[in-house]
Enzyme design. Structure first.
Site, short mmCIF file in Angstrom:
data_model
loop_
_atom_site.label_atom_id
_atom_site.label_comp_id
_atom_site.label_asym_id
_atom_site.label_seq_id
_atom_site.Cartn_x
_atom_site.Cartn_y
_atom_site.Cartn_z
N CYS A 89 32.82 68.06 15.42
CA CYS A 89 32.52 66.76 14.80
C CYS A 89 32.83 66.86 13.30
O CYS A 89 32.36 67.78 12.64
CB CYS A 89 31.05 66.41 15.03
SG CYS A 89 30.54 64.90 14.17
N CYS A 92 29.33 66.76 11.29
CA CYS A 92 28.24 67.75 11.37
C CYS A 92 28.70 69.08 11.98
O CYS A 92 27.90 69.97 12.15
CB CYS A 92 27.07 67.19 12.18
SG CYS A 92 27.42 67.09 13.96
N CYS A 134 28.45 61.58 18.95
CA CYS A 134 28.01 62.97 18.74
C CYS A 134 26.49 63.03 18.91
O CYS A 134 25.77 62.23 18.31
CB CYS A 134 28.40 63.41 17.33
SG CYS A 134 27.66 64.98 16.83
N CYS A 137 24.66 64.05 15.27
CA CYS A 137 24.61 63.17 14.10
C CYS A 137 24.90 61.70 14.43
O CYS A 137 24.94 60.87 13.53
CB CYS A 137 25.57 63.65 13.03
SG CYS A 137 27.30 63.28 13.39
N CYS A 157 38.56 59.29 25.25
CA CYS A 157 39.59 58.83 24.34
C CYS A 157 38.98 58.86 22.92
O CYS A 157 38.13 58.03 22.60
CB CYS A 157 39.99 57.40 24.73
SG CYS A 157 41.33 56.73 23.78
#
Ligand SMILES: [Zn+2]
Length: 166
Positions: A89, A92, A134, A137, A157
């Site tokens: 990510c 984070c 995510c 976060c 996607c």
């Protein structure tokens, strides 16, 4: 002429108030409410104000991950990245996807058939689509569809801007 000056003064004051209000709203927006029972790897959690995210991220990273934006297809060099590695990510550094589950979907966006671990991400309804976020976060990552390859039949996607390849 006097009234023009007064009008300008009022316009400037109103613009200032709106700008101040916008800043206030952005810095006080509460964290995204995750679906009940959502977990994350190691119970890790990262929460920041919108103002902090704005400082940490580039404007396109901010628009896509914090304001549910979508990058232009084929705009990310990660779309055709096939070296072995892990996709983290961008906000984070939570490991989201492995190169092992990446495939060429032909859509112009990096595509995976499974997350790195089941609770690396969570999903939420988004109109007729299903949004992927995510789990650490709450960053908006992209959407998941039911037309992916085996073994899952899923196609995650994902916006390349939301990912950091390692
Ligand atoms: Zn994250």
């Amino acid at each position: 002429m006097k009234s023009t000056g007064l009008f300008l003064l009022i316009a400037v004051l109103v613009a200032g108030l709106l700008w101040g209000y916008g800043t206030f709203v952005a810095s006080s927006r509460p964290p995204h409410k995750r679906p009940a029972g959502t977990t994350s790897p190691g119970g890790r959690r990262v929460e920041k104000s919108d103002a902090d995210w704005k400082n940490l991220l580039t404007s396109s990273q901010y628009t896509i991950t914090r304001e549910n934006g979508t990058e232009w297809p084929n705009s990310s060099e990660l779309t055709h990245e096939h070296r072995p590695g892990t996709y983290l990510c961008i906000c984070c550094r939570n490991p989201l996807f492995s190169s092992k589950t990446k495939f060429e979907s032909g859509t112009g966006w990096p595509s995976f058939y499974a997350p790195y671990v089941p609770n690396a991400i969570y999903t939420e309804p988004d109109g007729h689509r299903t949004e992927v976020r995510c789990s650490v976060c709450d960053a908006h990552l992209g959407h998941v569809f039911n037309d992916g390859p085996e073994p899952t039949g899923l196609r995650y996607c994902i916006n390349g801007v939301a990912l950091s390849f390692q």
